[in-house]
Motif scaffolding. Structure first.
Motif, PDB file in Angstrom:
ATOM      1  N   ILE A  99       0.735  -1.168   0.102  1.00 10.18           N
ATOM      2  CA  ILE A  99       0.109   0.012   0.195  1.00 10.18           C
ATOM      3  C   ILE A  99       0.926   1.306  -0.090  1.00 10.18           C
ATOM      4  N   ASN A 100       0.971   2.041  -1.126  1.00 10.92           N
ATOM      5  CA  ASN A 100       1.673   3.217  -1.312  1.00 10.92           C
ATOM      6  C   ASN A 100       3.079   2.760  -0.900  1.00 10.92           C
ATOM      7  N   ARG A 101       3.726   1.547  -1.348  1.00 16.37           N
ATOM      8  CA  ARG A 101       4.890   0.884  -1.555  1.00 16.37           C
ATOM      9  C   ARG A 101       5.255   0.511   0.178  1.00 16.37           C
ATOM     10  N   ASN A 105       0.279  -7.534   4.705  1.00 16.10           N
ATOM     11  CA  ASN A 105      -0.448  -8.844   4.463  1.00 16.10           C
ATOM     12  C   ASN A 105      -1.768  -8.372   4.322  1.00 16.10           C
ATOM     13  N   SER A 106      -2.747  -9.181   3.691  1.00 15.03           N
ATOM     14  CA  SER A 106      -3.931  -8.766   3.516  1.00 15.03           C
ATOM     15  C   SER A 106      -4.860  -9.891   2.958  1.00 15.03           C
ATOM     16  N   VAL A 142      -3.557   1.764   9.155  1.00 11.78           N
ATOM     17  CA  VAL A 142      -2.345   1.128   9.404  1.00 11.78           C
ATOM     18  C   VAL A 142      -2.109   0.478  10.900  1.00 11.78           C
ATOM     19  N   ASN A 143      -3.209   1.040  11.706  1.00 14.37           N
ATOM     20  CA  ASN A 143      -2.824   0.762  13.146  1.00 14.37           C
ATOM     21  C   ASN A 143      -3.865  -0.288  13.575  1.00 14.37           C
ATOM     22  N   ILE A 144      -3.790  -1.278  12.969  1.00 12.46           N
ATOM     23  CA  ILE A 144      -4.766  -2.468  13.379  1.00 12.46           C
ATOM     24  C   ILE A 144      -3.989  -3.771  13.935  1.00 12.46           C
ATOM     25  N   LYS A 148       2.226  -3.463  12.164  1.00 14.15           N
ATOM     26  CA  LYS A 148       1.559  -2.467  11.209  1.00 14.15           C
ATOM     27  C   LYS A 148       1.765  -3.293   9.950  1.00 14.15           C
ATOM     28  N   SER A 149       1.658  -4.620   9.752  1.00 13.87           N
ATOM     29  CA  SER A 149       1.619  -5.461   8.706  1.00 13.87           C
ATOM     30  C   SER A 149       0.364  -5.790   8.092  1.00 13.87           C
ATOM     31  N   GLU A 150      -0.881  -5.341   8.859  1.00 10.38           N
ATOM     32  CA  GLU A 150      -2.043  -5.625   8.431  1.00 10.38           C
ATOM     33  C   GLU A 150      -2.801  -4.267   8.169  1.00 10.38           C
TER      34      GLU A 150
END
Length: 182
Positions: A99-101, A105-106, A142-144, A148-150
């Motif tokens: 996401i924006n480089r 993981n999603s 990004v704070n979930i 910060k990988s998810e």
């Protein structure tokens, strides 16, 4: 820490992923006195993919169709490369998302890519893909996850549709047509 081999493997994964996010940067990874990975830094994603996954995979990669911006609401732009269905793998480890480089993981994006390949690969096989989504930072949280990988998307359905359609359109427009032999 785990064994040296395990830790080296984790490091190699991180360096490989960032070589996809920043193909204009030359990466060299040395472990135990030998070069494990070297990318040219020429700005071409295909070069990084070929260095990480090998020439066979590199030859089967297709650039994601450029005309895929979604204009209703905030702009979502999908770029990257997807593998021809013949490159299918036994695991999802050959699918990378940014996401924006920023490497993430999603499950949502995995499902979107797999849906884009629907009917083109055997069941239980997974595509090779490197996908970068460009979207306004306000559209992604990004704070979930502690590392910060998810991420969480403001409009998950729209992001899913953008990725699925970009992958599907790329495959249908650029994939080689199989030969029919008598």
């Amino acid at each position: 820490l785990k064994s040296a081999a395990t830790e080296n493997s984790h490091i190699a994964v991180v360096v490989s992923q960032y070589s996809f996010a920043y193909p204009e940067v030359r990466f060299t990874l040395t472990a135990d006195g030998r070069v494990v990975l070297r990318t040219p830094g020429a700005g071409r994603l295909l070069d990084s993919i070929t260095q990480v996954y090998g020439p066979e995979v590199g030859r089967g990669m297709l650039p994601v169709a450029e005309d895929n911006e979604w204009r209703s609401g905030p702009e979502i732009r999908v770029t990257g490369m997807v593998g021809a269905p013949s490159l299918a793998r036994a695991s999802r480890s050959y699918t990378s998302f940014f996401i924006n480089r920023r490497w993430i993981n999603s499950r949502v994006l995995n499902r979107a890519v797999e849906q884009g390949y629907h009917g083109l690969m055997k069941v239980g096989k997974y595509p090779v893909a490197v996908i970068n989504l460009s979207l306004p930072p306000s559209e992604v949280d990004v704070n979930i996850h502690p590392a910060k990988s998810e991420v969480k998307f403001q409009d998950e359905r729209r992001v899913f549709a953008a990725v699925e359609n970009a992958v599907r359109r790329t495959l249908l427009a650029q994939a080689p047509v199989p030969e029919i032999k008598d």
